[in-house]
Motif scaffolding. Structure first.
Motif, PDB file in Angstrom:
ATOM      1  N   VAL A   1       4.792  31.633   7.437  1.00 40.83           N
ATOM      2  CA  VAL A   1       5.480  30.409   7.880  1.00 40.83           C
ATOM      3  C   VAL A   1       4.602  29.176   7.709  1.00 40.83           C
ATOM      4  N   ARG A   2       3.522  29.099   8.468  1.00 42.08           N
ATOM      5  CA  ARG A   2       2.777  27.848   8.532  1.00 42.08           C
ATOM      6  C   ARG A   2       2.215  27.417   7.173  1.00 42.08           C
ATOM      7  N   ARG A   3       1.722  28.358   6.384  1.00 39.89           N
ATOM      8  CA  ARG A   3       1.132  27.984   5.091  1.00 39.89           C
ATOM      9  C   ARG A   3       2.120  27.248   4.210  1.00 39.89           C
ATOM     10  N   ASN A   4       3.386  27.640   4.273  1.00 39.66           N
ATOM     11  CA  ASN A   4       4.408  26.961   3.469  1.00 39.66           C
ATOM     12  C   ASN A   4       4.693  25.552   3.979  1.00 39.66           C
ATOM     13  N   MET A   5       4.402  25.300   5.247  1.00 40.31           N
ATOM     14  CA  MET A   5       4.624  23.975   5.825  1.00 40.31           C
ATOM     15  C   MET A   5       3.444  23.037   5.586  1.00 40.31           C
ATOM     16  N   THR A   6       2.288  23.591   5.252  1.00 39.13           N
ATOM     17  CA  THR A   6       1.087  22.761   5.110  1.00 39.13           C
ATOM     18  C   THR A   6       0.561  22.664   3.686  1.00 39.13           C
ATOM     19  N   THR A   7       0.904  23.597   2.818  1.00 37.95           N
ATOM     20  CA  THR A   7       0.367  23.570   1.455  1.00 37.95           C
ATOM     21  C   THR A   7       0.813  22.307   0.723  1.00 37.95           C
ATOM     22  N   GLU A   8      -0.089  21.739  -0.065  1.00 38.23           N
ATOM     23  CA  GLU A   8       0.194  20.451  -0.723  1.00 38.23           C
ATOM     24  C   GLU A   8       0.549  20.587  -2.203  1.00 38.23           C
ATOM     25  N   ASN A   9       0.314  21.734  -2.789  1.00 40.30           N
ATOM     26  CA  ASN A   9       0.532  21.844  -4.237  1.00 40.30           C
ATOM     27  C   ASN A   9       1.930  22.333  -4.600  1.00 40.30           C
ATOM     28  N   ARG A  10       2.798  22.472  -3.602  1.00 41.45           N
ATOM     29  CA  ARG A  10       4.186  22.831  -3.867  1.00 41.45           C
ATOM     30  C   ARG A  10       5.080  22.004  -2.944  1.00 41.45           C
ATOM     31  N   LYS A  11       6.351  21.894  -3.319  1.00 42.23           N
ATOM     32  CA  LYS A  11       7.305  21.126  -2.526  1.00 42.23           C
ATOM     33  C   LYS A  11       8.264  22.067  -1.786  1.00 42.23           C
ATOM     34  N   TYR A  12       8.557  21.687  -0.544  1.00 38.01           N
ATOM     35  CA  TYR A  12       9.488  22.463   0.266  1.00 38.01           C
ATOM     36  C   TYR A  12      10.457  21.524   0.986  1.00 38.01           C
TER      37      TYR A  12
ATOM     38  N   PRO B   1       0.820  -1.214   0.000  1.00 38.76           N
ATOM     39  CA  PRO B   1       0.000   0.000   0.000  1.00 38.76           C
ATOM     40  C   PRO B   1       0.850   1.258   0.000  1.00 38.76           C
ATOM     41  N   LEU B   2       0.264   2.343  -0.491  1.00 40.38           N
ATOM     42  CA  LEU B   2       0.922   3.630  -0.341  1.00 40.38           C
ATOM     43  C   LEU B   2       0.901   4.013   1.131  1.00 40.38           C
ATOM     44  N   LYS B   3       1.930   4.676   1.559  1.00 35.56           N
ATOM     45  CA  LYS B   3       1.980   5.127   2.947  1.00 35.56           C
ATOM     46  C   LYS B   3       1.512   6.570   3.007  1.00 35.56           C
ATOM     47  N   PRO B   4       0.358   6.825   3.636  1.00 37.87           N
ATOM     48  CA  PRO B   4      -0.094   8.218   3.760  1.00 37.87           C
ATOM     49  C   PRO B   4       0.956   9.050   4.486  1.00 37.87           C
ATOM     50  N   LEU B   5       1.420  10.081   3.818  1.00 43.59           N
ATOM     51  CA  LEU B   5       2.474  10.918   4.382  1.00 43.59           C
ATOM     52  C   LEU B   5       1.882  12.157   5.047  1.00 43.59           C
ATOM     53  N   SER B   6       2.497  12.589   6.115  1.00 42.14           N
ATOM     54  CA  SER B   6       2.104  13.832   6.767  1.00 42.14           C
ATOM     55  C   SER B   6       2.757  15.000   6.050  1.00 42.14           C
ATOM     56  N   ASN B   7       2.112  16.189   6.125  1.00 47.27           N
ATOM     57  CA  ASN B   7       2.776  17.368   5.601  1.00 47.27           C
ATOM     58  C   ASN B   7       3.901  17.772   6.551  1.00 47.27           C
ATOM     59  N   ILE B   8       4.703  18.730   6.131  1.00 48.82           N
ATOM     60  CA  ILE B   8       5.883  19.110   6.913  1.00 48.82           C
ATOM     61  C   ILE B   8       5.491  19.572   8.311  1.00 48.82           C
ATOM     62  N   PHE B   9       4.427  20.349   8.405  1.00 48.35           N
ATOM     63  CA  PHE B   9       4.006  20.879   9.701  1.00 48.35           C
ATOM     64  C   PHE B   9       3.668  19.746  10.670  1.00 48.35           C
ATOM     65  N   THR B  10       2.856  18.790  10.211  1.00 47.52           N
ATOM     66  CA  THR B  10       2.456  17.675  11.072  1.00 47.52           C
ATOM     67  C   THR B  10       3.629  16.768  11.379  1.00 47.52           C
ATOM     68  N   LEU B  11       4.488  16.553  10.381  1.00 44.46           N
ATOM     69  CA  LEU B  11       5.631  15.657  10.569  1.00 44.46           C
ATOM     70  C   LEU B  11       6.570  16.172  11.666  1.00 44.46           C
ATOM     71  N   VAL B  12       6.941  17.467  11.598  1.00 46.40           N
ATOM     72  CA  VAL B  12       7.904  17.975  12.580  1.00 46.40           C
ATOM     73  C   VAL B  12       7.281  18.026  13.980  1.00 46.40           C
ATOM     74  N   LYS B  13       5.963  18.280  14.048  1.00 48.78           N
ATOM     75  CA  LYS B  13       5.321  18.321  15.363  1.00 48.78           C
ATOM     76  C   LYS B  13       5.193  16.912  15.957  1.00 48.78           C
ATOM     77  N   THR B  14       5.194  15.915  15.091  1.00 52.43           N
ATOM     78  CA  THR B  14       5.107  14.531  15.562  1.00 52.43           C
ATOM     79  C   THR B  14       6.489  13.951  15.879  1.00 52.43           C
ATOM     80  N   GLU B  15       7.422  14.116  14.935  1.00 54.99           N
ATOM     81  CA  GLU B  15       8.736  13.494  15.065  1.00 54.99           C
ATOM     82  C   GLU B  15       9.682  14.265  15.981  1.00 54.99           C
TER      83      GLU B  15
END
Length: 486
Positions: free
Chosen positions: A206-217, A157-171
């Motif tokens: 800041v936050r919008r760049n960490m959560t937006t899905e249509n661009r890569k950061y 299966p594909l692994k659902p990935l978190s956006n950058i904002f959620t990932l850093v707050k989790t990891e």
């Protein structure tokens, strides 16, 4: 003729086979399921029964019965069984997230020759179709046709990935850097009323760049000691008069501005590979920096880019505290509002052929007429000020040398007349203490003119006036403020 036919028939067969390959490549292969919709394909195939069960539970089943076209990435039963160790499929929200990640809006075929295509799935995340794979997963069967779209079969299966904002707050939730991020999103209640420390500026910068899905950061998380060292280094440049802990204006304190400014500089546009970290990088705020050799700790893929855990980042103060420019064509007001007919916003070309824009106020007949401007985000530091104004080109009404003045607001002054508030102490171009800059404008001078130095005593806006000498003209392309970094 017989020789010609013997040549044409084999070539025709080759062409038909090649065309058929192209057809399958772009539009999918016909099979026994072509007349079924995507839901029927999943629910009627024994090999997909585990995914069919999750599909029903997710609430997305009805969508795949519709006439709208979709693409489905179908994990096999073996793939679903393996995933049960990682996901709690008794939780409906987990099931919905998992299944939705495999359902894609619109039709996407796949082949080994295409470059990366980003396909938006039901969870508003992007799955990357890259050279025959889905987020790096190779399909076991691909490009199969249903009546309302395409489907591909995958062995994992594909692994659902978190956006950058959620990932850093989790990891990295226990790091000082992520604690700073979290501090912008906390709420408190006072006298029964809820207030939020987050602000539109934090969200947009800041936050919008960490959560937006249509661009890569690419995002960097650094060690606690290095993060606090950077904060301490920058704090003097963001000093305000608001008391820390101010409940009604938490977005106006020194800490707020310093943290927000620094947190922008951990974000870089693009999904950078490890070998790209060796060169000079530029953050979304325009700050240039480097990653010291041996600093990399780990790499983490996010749905909208990548996160690197590093020991430190090499920021130079001269790259962080930046120059400011105020454009002549962006005034925020005037001494009086009845001189629009004497105010010109010009698009011109200088004698070198370069296009520029400026403001010219001419023939107004008002003594000490002025245009008002505001420089935003000024740091607590001294600035050297330069200006550019070009006149004497063909068609200009002003062809003789003249002087205009630049005045700055002094917040300590109290006066009934607006103009008397704009007498902040400055050091003029001759090195003499004054309350204004004299800005001499020479015919056909395309260079900047050095005006002097002005100090900013608290972080924020710097209001100013560009004033005529008597009833003379005002011409301004820009004023440039260059921080003096010791």
């Amino acid at each position: 003729m017989k020789k010609i036919l013997n040549y044409i028939v084999p070539m025709l067969c080759i062409c038909l086979a090649s065309c058929n390959d192209k057809w399958e490549e772009h539009f999918g292969k016909d099979d026994a399921n072509t007349q079924k919709n995507l839901f029927e394909v999943v629910s009627s195939t024994t090999e997909y029964s585990a995914f069919a069960e999750l599909l029903e539970k997710s609430g997305y089943a009805e969508s795949l019965k519709a006439s709208k076209n979709y693409t489905v990435l179908i994990p096999t039963n073996e793939a679903i069984n393996a995933a049960k160790n990682q996901y709690n499929f008794n939780d409906t929200s987990v099931v919905r997230s998992f299944v939705g990640y495999h359902l894609i809006n619109s039709i996407y075929s796949v082949n080994d020759n295409t470059d990366t295509v980003k396909a938006l799935n039901f969870r508003n995340k992007y799955v990357e179709f890259t050279r025959g794979t889905f987020d790096g997963i190779q399909p076991t069967v691909k490009n199969l046709t249903a009546s309302n779209g395409l489907y591909h079969v995958i062995g994992q299966p594909l692994k659902p990935l978190s956006n950058i904002f959620t990932l850093v707050k989790t990891e990295f939730e226990n790091t000082k850097q992520v604690e700073a991020i979290s501090s912008f999103d906390t709420a408190y209640v006072e006298n029964g009323e809820t207030f939020y420390k987050s602000s539109p500026v934090w969200m947009s910068e800041v936050r919008r760049n960490m959560t937006t899905e249509n661009r890569k950061y690419t995002y960097f998380v650094i060690d606690d000691a290095n993060f606090e060292a950077e904060l301490n280094k920058l704090t003097p440049f963001f000093k305000t008069n608001y008391v820390e802990g101010n409940t009604h204006r938490p977005d106006s304190t020194t800490t707020f501005f310093t943290k927000k400014f620094l947190l922008r500089d951990f974000i870089v546009e693009g999904d950078l590979l490890e070998n790209q970290l060796n060169s000079e990088l530029t953050s979304i705020s325009g700050t240039k920096f480097t990653i010291p050799s041996g600093s990399l700790i780990s790499r983490h893929k996010a749905s909208n880019g990548v996160v690197y855990r590093v020991h430190s980042i090499d920021f130079q103060l001269q790259n962080q505290i930046k120059e400011k420019i105020v454009l002549g064509v962006n005034p925020i007001g005037y001494k009086q509002t009845d001189k629009r007919g004497n105010t010109y916003f010009r698009d011109k070309r200088d004698t070198l052929g370069n296009l520029y824009q400026d403001i010219q106020i001419h023939g107004h007949n008002v003594t000490a007429f002025y245009a008002k401007y505001r420089v935003t985000g000024m740091n607590v530091i001294r600035y050297k000020v330069y200006g550019r104004a070009i006149m004497g080109l063909p068609g200009d009404p002003q062809t003789a040398t003249f002087t205009q003045y630049v005045h700055f607001l002094d917040p300590n002054l109290i006066a009934p007349n607006e103009v008397d508030l704009y007498k902040r102490p400055v050091v003029n171009h001759l090195g003499v203490n004054d309350t204004r800059f004299a800005f001499g404008v020479q015919p056909l001078n395309h260079g900047e003119v050095y005006l002097g130095e002005v100090s900013q005593n608290q972080y924020g806006n710097l209001p100013l006036l560009v004033m005529s000498n008597g009833t003379g003209p005002i011409i301004l392309e820009y004023l440039r403020f260059v921080p003096i970094i010791q």
